[in-house]
Design a protein around this motif. Structure first.
Motif, PDB file in Angstrom:
ATOM      1  N   CYS A 113      16.991  -4.431   1.755  1.00 38.69           N
ATOM      2  CA  CYS A 113      15.627  -4.897   2.041  1.00 38.69           C
ATOM      3  C   CYS A 113      15.643  -6.140   2.908  1.00 38.69           C
ATOM      4  CB  CYS A 113      14.896  -5.201   0.738  1.00 38.69           C
ATOM      5  SG  CYS A 113      14.071  -3.783   0.019  1.00 38.69           S
ATOM      6  N   GLN A 114      16.455  -7.106   2.527  1.00 45.88           N
ATOM      7  CA  GLN A 114      16.454  -8.383   3.237  1.00 45.88           C
ATOM      8  C   GLN A 114      17.046  -8.260   4.630  1.00 45.88           C
ATOM      9  OE1 GLN A 114      18.184 -11.309   0.534  1.00 45.88           O
ATOM     10  NE2 GLN A 114      16.197 -11.569  -0.459  1.00 45.88           N
ATOM     11  N   GLN A 115      17.922  -7.296   4.838  1.00 47.77           N
ATOM     12  CA  GLN A 115      18.424  -7.055   6.187  1.00 47.77           C
ATOM     13  C   GLN A 115      17.322  -6.506   7.090  1.00 47.77           C
ATOM     14  OE1 GLN A 115      21.791  -4.453   5.574  1.00 47.77           O
ATOM     15  NE2 GLN A 115      23.241  -6.145   5.358  1.00 47.77           N
ATOM     16  N   ARG A 116      16.371  -5.797   6.505  1.00 46.83           N
ATOM     17  CA  ARG A 116      15.325  -5.142   7.302  1.00 46.83           C
ATOM     18  C   ARG A 116      14.082  -6.007   7.482  1.00 46.83           C
ATOM     19  NH1 ARG A 116      15.708   1.016   4.678  1.00 46.83           N
ATOM     20  NH2 ARG A 116      17.856   1.407   5.343  1.00 46.83           N
ATOM     21  N   ILE A 117      13.724  -6.794   6.456  1.00 45.79           N
ATOM     22  CA  ILE A 117      12.465  -7.556   6.556  1.00 45.79           C
ATOM     23  C   ILE A 117      12.656  -9.055   6.403  1.00 45.79           C
ATOM     24  CG2 ILE A 117      11.169  -5.590   5.650  1.00 45.79           C
ATOM     25  CD1 ILE A 117      10.862  -7.081   3.019  1.00 45.79           C
ATOM     26  N   GLY A 118      13.901  -9.509   6.216  1.00 47.12           N
ATOM     27  CA  GLY A 118      14.151 -10.935   6.067  1.00 47.12           C
ATOM     28  C   GLY A 118      14.158 -11.362   4.604  1.00 47.12           C
ATOM     29  N   PRO A 119      14.630 -12.582   4.328  1.00 45.30           N
ATOM     30  CA  PRO A 119      14.726 -13.059   2.946  1.00 45.30           C
ATOM     31  C   PRO A 119      13.360 -13.161   2.272  1.00 45.30           C
ATOM     32  CG  PRO A 119      15.993 -14.446   4.461  1.00 45.30           C
ATOM     33  CD  PRO A 119      15.140 -13.562   5.308  1.00 45.30           C
ATOM     34  N   PHE A 120      13.344 -12.922   0.981  1.00 46.92           N
ATOM     35  CA  PHE A 120      12.132 -13.131   0.172  1.00 46.92           C
ATOM     36  C   PHE A 120      12.556 -13.402  -1.264  1.00 46.92           C
ATOM     37  CE2 PHE A 120      13.017  -8.596   0.292  1.00 46.92           C
ATOM     38  CZ  PHE A 120      12.850  -8.166  -1.004  1.00 46.92           C
ATOM     39  N   ASP A 121      11.685 -14.106  -1.996  1.00 52.95           N
ATOM     40  CA  ASP A 121      11.983 -14.453  -3.383  1.00 52.95           C
ATOM     41  C   ASP A 121      11.749 -13.245  -4.290  1.00 52.95           C
ATOM     42  OD1 ASP A 121      12.537 -17.017  -2.595  1.00 52.95           O
ATOM     43  OD2 ASP A 121      10.543 -17.792  -3.095  1.00 52.95           O
ATOM     44  N   VAL A 122      12.626 -13.118  -5.281  1.00 52.74           N
ATOM     45  CA  VAL A 122      12.569 -11.977  -6.196  1.00 52.74           C
ATOM     46  C   VAL A 122      12.731 -12.471  -7.629  1.00 52.74           C
ATOM     47  CG1 VAL A 122      13.724  -9.862  -6.954  1.00 52.74           C
ATOM     48  CG2 VAL A 122      13.510 -10.346  -4.520  1.00 52.74           C
ATOM     49  N   ARG A 123      11.989 -11.862  -8.510  1.00 52.37           N
ATOM     50  CA  ARG A 123      12.173 -12.083  -9.948  1.00 52.37           C
ATOM     51  C   ARG A 123      12.517 -10.736 -10.566  1.00 52.37           C
ATOM     52  NH1 ARG A 123       8.899 -11.657 -14.394  1.00 52.37           N
ATOM     53  NH2 ARG A 123       9.536 -12.914 -16.191  1.00 52.37           N
ATOM     54  N   LEU A 124      13.760 -10.581 -11.019  1.00 51.65           N
ATOM     55  CA  LEU A 124      14.231  -9.326 -11.588  1.00 51.65           C
ATOM     56  C   LEU A 124      14.142  -9.382 -13.115  1.00 51.65           C
ATOM     57  CD1 LEU A 124      15.640  -6.547 -11.198  1.00 51.65           C
ATOM     58  CD2 LEU A 124      17.825  -7.777 -11.441  1.00 51.65           C
ATOM     59  N   VAL A 125      13.577  -8.327 -13.708  1.00 54.52           N
ATOM     60  CA  VAL A 125      13.447  -8.253 -15.166  1.00 54.52           C
ATOM     61  C   VAL A 125      14.107  -6.953 -15.639  1.00 54.52           C
ATOM     62  CG1 VAL A 125      11.865  -8.313 -17.126  1.00 54.52           C
ATOM     63  CG2 VAL A 125      11.236  -9.462 -14.986  1.00 54.52           C
ATOM     64  N   PRO A 126      15.379  -7.010 -16.097  1.00 56.65           N
ATOM     65  CA  PRO A 126      16.030  -5.803 -16.635  1.00 56.65           C
ATOM     66  C   PRO A 126      15.422  -5.426 -17.976  1.00 56.65           C
ATOM     67  CG  PRO A 126      17.638  -7.509 -16.018  1.00 56.65           C
ATOM     68  CD  PRO A 126      16.293  -8.165 -16.076  1.00 56.65           C
ATOM     69  N   GLU A 127      15.047  -4.146 -18.128  1.00 56.82           N
ATOM     70  CA  GLU A 127      14.389  -3.689 -19.353  1.00 56.82           C
ATOM     71  C   GLU A 127      14.787  -2.243 -19.649  1.00 56.82           C
ATOM     72  OE1 GLU A 127      12.705  -5.224 -21.490  1.00 56.82           O
ATOM     73  OE2 GLU A 127      11.504  -6.842 -20.611  1.00 56.82           O
ATOM     74  N   ASN A 128      14.362  -1.740 -20.812  1.00 52.01           N
ATOM     75  CA  ASN A 128      14.488  -0.319 -21.089  1.00 52.01           C
ATOM     76  C   ASN A 128      13.352   0.425 -20.389  1.00 52.01           C
ATOM     77  OD1 ASN A 128      12.128  -0.491 -22.742  1.00 52.01           O
ATOM     78  ND2 ASN A 128      13.374  -1.074 -24.495  1.00 52.01           N
ATOM     79  N   MET A 129      13.401   1.764 -20.441  1.00 49.35           N
ATOM     80  CA  MET A 129      12.438   2.559 -19.676  1.00 49.35           C
ATOM     81  C   MET A 129      11.008   2.291 -20.130  1.00 49.35           C
ATOM     82  SD  MET A 129      12.356   4.591 -17.128  1.00 49.35           S
ATOM     83  CE  MET A 129      11.352   5.802 -16.288  1.00 49.35           C
ATOM     84  N   HIS A 130      10.805   2.228 -21.427  1.00 48.29           N
ATOM     85  CA  HIS A 130       9.445   2.023 -21.925  1.00 48.29           C
ATOM     86  C   HIS A 130       8.867   0.707 -21.425  1.00 48.29           C
ATOM     87  CE1 HIS A 130       6.594   0.309 -24.907  1.00 48.29           C
ATOM     88  NE2 HIS A 130       6.032   1.489 -24.752  1.00 48.29           N
ATOM     89  N   SER A 131       9.662  -0.360 -21.507  1.00 52.02           N
ATOM     90  CA  SER A 131       9.177  -1.678 -21.076  1.00 52.02           C
ATOM     91  C   SER A 131       8.942  -1.722 -19.579  1.00 52.02           C
ATOM     92  CB  SER A 131      10.163  -2.768 -21.506  1.00 52.02           C
ATOM     93  OG  SER A 131      10.252  -2.835 -22.916  1.00 52.02           O
ATOM     94  N   CYS A 132       9.805  -1.028 -18.813  1.00 47.68           N
ATOM     95  CA  CYS A 132       9.610  -0.969 -17.359  1.00 47.68           C
ATOM     96  C   CYS A 132       8.279  -0.293 -17.024  1.00 47.68           C
ATOM     97  CB  CYS A 132      10.762  -0.207 -16.699  1.00 47.68           C
ATOM     98  SG  CYS A 132      12.315  -1.108 -16.581  1.00 47.68           S
TER      99      CYS A 132
END
Length: 305
Positions: A113-132
């Motif tokens: 993504c960042q190679q194509r549109i440039g850097p951007f801030d991300v907040r990643l939240v790993p979860e189980n399927m239900h929570s996602c």
């Protein structure tokens, strides 16, 4: 006691139907029933009157429901408040991801993504399927990264929650190799000597995918003894490598071990499934960076190194 048990009870009190609640909670009826029983065991009294139709709460259940409703509301408010405070920036893209994909796919996804549109801030939240799914439906995330398979549906309306295919990979049963390069545990096993099985559990997406793969072969006879459960693939991987049993694994997570011969397929290709990795968004999403990232990946991910 788990928060999802309280949410299950609140949903059941609203729908008055185990089947409708299971659909709303993105789980099977048997899994929902187990969780309600676990909550009743924790409380110490019956909360659901199973003799009535439609399903209703017992008097104790109605008292407990009021307290549970307030607890869940307060917890979610505090969570959302803390997330807002710790957000890297107002335009950061919040992504929920299955735990396994947060390790094996997300770094590659972000780099592409960042190679194509440039850097951007991300907040990643790993979860189980239900929570996602819940985060996506409630709007507490911008994008969702998840596996998909026709037999294990996320039950998301494609009009409200469109998705883009990023990649596909094999989900296959593997075992540690013996000194001749053959699997220590080869499917299907025998009735007298069932194979030790390392499982994800029925409430997980990968667990449901493995169950589907097994059901396809059930008529031919499959003999497994579940000796360990862990909802996270990275938690099962060390046990497979140590020779404790057979487990289904996403190929991307064990690529090096397969290439080196440390791990080998525990059965032929008929035991494997093809899992898709998909990126989902809400149709009404307006955050520019989230839409740019989405558009950048319309043609999928480039091959990983």
């Amino acid at each position: 006691m788990e928060l999802k048990w309280l949410e299950d009870l609140l949903s059941l009190s609203r729908t008055r139907s185990f089947s409708r609640t299971a659909a709303e909670r993105f789980c099977t009826q048997s899994a929902l029933s187990r969780r309600i029983k676990a909550l009743e065991l924790w409380v110490g009294v019956p909360l659901v009157d199973r003799s009535a139709y439609p399903t209703s709460l017992t008097p104790a259940g109605m008292v407990f429901r009021d307290t549970a409703e307030e607890i869940v509301r307060q917890l979610l408010e505090v969570r959302d408040d803390l997330r807002d405070r710790l957000q890297p920036s107002n335009d950061a893209v919040t992504i929920t991801s299955l735990q396994t994909l947060s390790v094996v796919c997300f770094p590659h996804w972000l780099q592409a993504c960042q190679q194509r549109i440039g850097p951007f801030d991300v907040r990643l939240v790993p979860e189980n399927m239900h929570s996602c799914v819940r985060a996506l439906v409630e709007g507490s995330c911008d994008l969702m990264l998840a596996y998909a398979h026709p037999a294990v549906s996320a039950m998301l309306d494609p009009e409200r929650f469109p998705s883009v295919l990023l990649s596909s990979e094999r989900f296959l049963p593997v075992s540690k190799a013996d000194t001749q390069g053959q699997p220590l545990f080869a499917l299907p096993g025998t009735r007298r000597q069932p194979l030790p099985y390392l499982a994800y559990g029925p409430d997980t997406m990968l667990g449901q995918a493995a169950d589907f793969a097994l059901k396809q072969r059930q008529q031919h006879g499959v003999y497994l003894r579940c000796c360990y459960q862990n909802p996270i693939a990275e938690g099962l991987k060390p046990l497979v490598k140590a020779g404790h049993g057979v487990a289904w694994m996403p190929a991307s997570l064990i690529r090096r071990e397969l290439d080196s011969g440390e791990l080998v397929p525990a059965g032929d290709e008929s035991w494997a499934l093809e899992l898709e990795t998909r990126l989902y968004r809400r149709a009404e999403t307006t955050k520019p960076r989230a839409l740019q990232a989405w558009a950048a990946l319309q043609d999928g991910l480039p091959p990983s190194a």
